[in-house]
Design an enzyme around this catalytic site. Structure first.
Site, PDB file in Angstrom:
ATOM      1  N   TYR A  32       0.853  -1.175   0.000  1.00  0.00           N
ATOM      2  CA  TYR A  32       0.000   0.000   0.000  1.00  0.00           C
ATOM      3  C   TYR A  32       0.888   1.224   0.000  1.00  0.00           C
ATOM      4  O   TYR A  32       2.029   1.169   0.456  1.00  0.00           O
ATOM      5  CB  TYR A  32      -0.929  -0.032   1.224  1.00  0.00           C
ATOM      6  CG  TYR A  32      -2.334   0.394   0.891  1.00  0.00           C
ATOM      7  CD1 TYR A  32      -3.075  -0.278  -0.073  1.00  0.00           C
ATOM      8  CD2 TYR A  32      -2.929   1.477   1.518  1.00  0.00           C
ATOM      9  CE1 TYR A  32      -4.351   0.108  -0.395  1.00  0.00           C
ATOM     10  CE2 TYR A  32      -4.220   1.866   1.210  1.00  0.00           C
ATOM     11  CZ  TYR A  32      -4.933   1.173   0.253  1.00  0.00           C
ATOM     12  OH  TYR A  32      -6.206   1.566  -0.074  1.00  0.00           O
ATOM     13  N   TRP A  80       1.165   3.874   1.704  1.00  0.00           N
ATOM     14  CA  TRP A  80       1.468   4.626   2.909  1.00  0.00           C
ATOM     15  C   TRP A  80       2.647   4.042   3.697  1.00  0.00           C
ATOM     16  O   TRP A  80       2.921   4.467   4.809  1.00  0.00           O
ATOM     17  CB  TRP A  80       0.244   4.665   3.823  1.00  0.00           C
ATOM     18  CG  TRP A  80      -0.899   5.435   3.254  1.00  0.00           C
ATOM     19  CD1 TRP A  80      -2.000   4.931   2.631  1.00  0.00           C
ATOM     20  CD2 TRP A  80      -1.064   6.852   3.253  1.00  0.00           C
ATOM     21  NE1 TRP A  80      -2.837   5.949   2.248  1.00  0.00           N
ATOM     22  CE2 TRP A  80      -2.292   7.140   2.621  1.00  0.00           C
ATOM     23  CE3 TRP A  80      -0.289   7.914   3.737  1.00  0.00           C
ATOM     24  CZ2 TRP A  80      -2.769   8.436   2.448  1.00  0.00           C
ATOM     25  CZ3 TRP A  80      -0.773   9.209   3.568  1.00  0.00           C
ATOM     26  CH2 TRP A  80      -1.993   9.465   2.937  1.00  0.00           C
TER      27      TRP A  80
END
Length: 772
Positions: free
Chosen positions: A118, A120
């Protein structure tokens, strides 16, 4: 880095820029960059997590996997999530990982490898876990990927079909400066939560979003927050607050549109020139097609708002520059495509779409970058390489993929087949945070042959893996950060040595690549430091082509943060469309905003008709299930962390109630259940149950409870009770509709009761359970 006298070095995360006090080996503390006008405190809790008991400091292999080899969990191989772990040396861990990858690809093909990650994972341009793992797997011949994001999947797909694309929607977002200049009316469905402006993908040089919102208010802009939560908008904006029932926003928008049309206050010229399908939608709006005019009186019992309040808001919109914005949360729900589609349509009706300080706000308030002047400079990033195969799933359908390999699924008008994923390789990201119905995910998670993860801590992802590889944090690496659409570049100077036995994601993947014979292609002969220098020099070259000079990397590390040059501003897509739709078509079949989409109607998909429509959610306060589960649970972004990151740090821990994630309850609902402030409560429905700490406040509408996402999942016993307060043991794992297949977490009914007896201890912050 040898130990030395304490000194400060600059660093950066997704939540801003900081100065790290270090002795060369340890981080002694962080303080916000003094140049940041409104810094986020999220980063201040990170140093305490680096030496927490849950920190991983060596590779581990799940005992059942080590003893019996790859294969679905169960029986002699043990159960993922309940097994113990054996500490191994790095050569053993790397060899097991390489062997599993080689065998999986040789026997089942590259589509059998799922590359989980992901965006992040880190703000660094080089140490970006998603780029690292995707580059590695592409060099191996490819992998199964996910498309869209948990945050915005339904909005991404619907705007691609009817609004010229998600990027066009973001590029056309109104900005606070123009909103202030126009003294606009901002109607925020889902509110404008200030907590969300703390974070931004890739980092934030200076926090200015809330400051600019307040400045717009001082100039005469007015704000309306339509949300069950009073704190979903900054107090300084002096907003009108309309506490609607969750999931009813489309009905309210329809009623507002109805009032504008019957008053003759709609933008007929724009609707005729720049949209298609208006007449068909108008028939629905006025009730000519179904016999139900979408009046405020119709919307009132659905939304729980007085019809007079809806009518008053419509009158405030007449002839005034207006922003219609929807938060990401609205489209993470049953029929989630409808809210952004209807908001775009209402903005077109209002006369403000494509005009300064007005129009459609694509998730204004969801991230720091939204509502500000967008940076158009693109810093260099680690190349991910060529995608060798086109095997994919919608991001929120991972449990379906694992449980139903070979079955077909709908997505964006096509029919596709779930691959038979035998190996999951997860680097950066935590599915046990962002996926729904975690008890179902745990069952699905037993199906693969091998699960490999890189992790900092012994969280739920590590506790459900076969091979656990300890990774360095962003404070333990050198890099530089530049946020998405953020006009700054910031140094990330290593402030601490990783614990002995901990490696960076790149070093881990390079070692596995060496076992598989692709090390030269993966590293290109560069060390990590040489990669950082190479990417930064590419960034400097791009700036030079714009006539700007960025400092050298050494200079950047001395000053911390510098502004990036900006290419000339381009005209926003919806502004250009308004000016001349023939010369400036958007990327839809008609080249215009599609209020009615023949394409979507032609798909014939249940739950997604050809124009924006009020469709009852499966779970809402008007559903039959509300008799059994009378509270609507909403689960938005937490205030004290980014998603689930560093939940074991001091800043997140300070917000716990009775050692658990707080759940916000209205006093009426609390009194009816004998719940007092600070009590441990059990939240439950047919999918699962969790414990939380009660916070009783009239800041939330009766009938609604709020439990933030991100508490580390901590199941206790075979019944799966989560003792820490993760809402995704309660949320449903179903797609928004067969069009986007986004997550529908915000359509969730529960009940809450006081927990009796001694509550189980939270154990997810303990070390990984080990065996000899």
């Amino acid at each position: 880095m040898p130990s030395s006298a304490p000194h400060e070095v600059p660093t950066a995360g997704h939540f801003g820029t900081y100065l790290a006090e270090t002795d060369g080996t340890r981080v002694l503390g962080l303080r916000p960059d003094p140049a940041d006008p409104e810094p986020s405190p999220i980063g201040l809790g990170v140093p305490s997590s680096l030496t927490a008991p849950s920190r991983l400091t060596a590779p581990y292999v799940r005992r059942g996997y080590l003893e019996h080899g790859p294969g679905p969990a169960g029986g002699k191989r043990g159960v993922r999530g309940r097994d113990t772990y054996v500490r191994v040396d790095w050569d053993t861990a790397v060899s097991l990982t390489a062997d599993a990858l080689r065998d999986t690809i040789d026997v089942h093909g590259n589509a059998a490898v799922f590359g989980g990650s992901y965006g992040w994972g880190s703000a660094g341009r080089f140490h970006h876990p998603q780029s690292q793992i995707h580059r590695f797997l592409n060099l191996l011949g490819g992998y199964t990927r996910s498309v869209e994001s948990y945050s915005s999947a339904a909005m991404q797909v619907i705007l691609r079909r009817v609004g010229g694309g998600y990027a066009a929607g973001l590029a056309s977002n109104p900005i606070w400066r123009e909103i202030g200049e126009q003294r606009s009316l901002v109607v925020a469905f889902g509110g404008l939560p200030g907590r969300n402006t703390q974070v931004n993908g890739g980092g934030i040089g200076r926090h200015t979003n809330l400051r600019d919102q307040r400045r717009a208010r001082e100039q005469g802009a007015e704000f309306v927050s339509i949300s069950p939560l009073r704190t979903d908008i900054d107090d300084a904006l002096d907003a009108t607050r309309l506490p609607a029932r969750p999931g009813t926003d489309v009905a309210i928008m329809l009623a507002l549109a109805h009032e504008l049309v019957v008053a003759g206050a709609h933008d007929v010229d724009f609707l005729q020139r720049c949209t298609v399908g208006w007449n068909r939608f108008e028939d629905y709006l006025l009730g000519r097609s179904d016999g139900i005019p979408k009046t405020p009186a119709w919307a009132a019992p659905i939304s729980g708002l007085p019809a007079g309040d809806i009518g008053d808001l419509a009158r405030r919109m007449r002839g005034r520059r207006t922003v219609i914005t929807t938060s990401y949360s609205l489209q993470r729900a049953d029929h989630g495509e409808q809210a952004p589609w209807m908001a775009l349509t209402l903005a077109a009706i209002s006369g403000s779409l494509g005009r300064p300080g007005g129009g459609f706000g694509a998730a204004l308030g969801a991230l720091h970058q939204l509502g500000l002047e967008q940076s158009r400079f693109h810093p260099a990033a680690l190349p991910q390489g060529l995608r060798r195969i086109d095997s994919f799933i919608p991001v929120a359908r991972i449990a379906d993929m694992l449980l139903h390999p070979g079955e077909q699924f709908d997505y964006d008008g096509g029919r596709h087949t779930y691959p038979d994923a035998r190996l999951l390789y997860w680097v950066g990201g935590n599915p046990f945070h962002h996926h729904q119905d975690l008890n179902r995910l745990v069952r699905a998670w037993q199906r693969p042959d091998t699960v490999v993860v890189h992790e900092h801590f012994a969280n739920a992802l590590a506790r459900h893996a076969d091979i656990v590889l300890p990774a360095a944090t962003w404070l333990e690496r050198d890099d530089f950060a530049a946020g998405a659409a953020d006009p700054y570049v910031s140094a990330m100077v290593r402030a601490a040595q990783p614990p002995p036995g901990v490696r960076t994601d790149h070093t881990i993947l390079a070692a596995v690549a060496d076992k598989l014979g692709i090390a030269d292609e993966f590293t290109e002969g560069r060390s990590e430091q040489e990669w950082v220098e190479h990417l930064y020099e590419q960034t400097r070259d791009r700036a030079a082509r714009l006539g700007a000079t960025l400092p050298t990397l050494d200079e950047l590390r001395r000053v911390g943060t510098v502004a990036l040059p900006q290419p000339p501003r381009t005209v926003a897509p919806y502004t250009a469309l308004r000016a001349d739709p023939a010369a400036n078509p958007i990327a839809t079949p008609s080249g215009r905003i599609e209020i009615f989409s023949d394409t979507i109607a032609g798909f014939g998909l249940p739950g997604c008709p050809g124009h924006p429509t009020w469709l009852e959610p499966k779970e809402w306060l008007g559903a039959p299930a509300a008799v059994t589960y009378p509270l609507h649970l909403v689960s938005g972004q937490p205030e004290r962390r980014l998603h689930s990151q560093f939940d074991n740090g001091s800043h997140s821990s300070a917000g716990k109630v009775a050692g658990r994630e707080p759940v916000l309850l209205n006093p009426v609902d609390a009194a009816a259940r004998g719940i007092v402030d600070g009590a441990v409560v059990r939240i439950h429905n047919a999918r699962g149950a969790c414990l939380a700490g009660a916070v009783v406040s009239d800041a939330i509408r009766p009938g609604v409870a709020r439990l933030s996402t991100g508490a580390w999942y901590d199941p206790s016993g075979p019944d799966g009770l989560d003792v820490h307060g993760n809402p995704n043991v309660l949320t449903g794992d179903r797609g928004t509709s067969p069009l986007a297949q986004g997550p529908s977490a915000h359509s969730c009914l529960v009940d809450i009761e006081r927990f009796e007896g001694e509550p189980p201890r939270v154990t997810v912050f303990d070390p990984l359970p080990t065996a000899p």
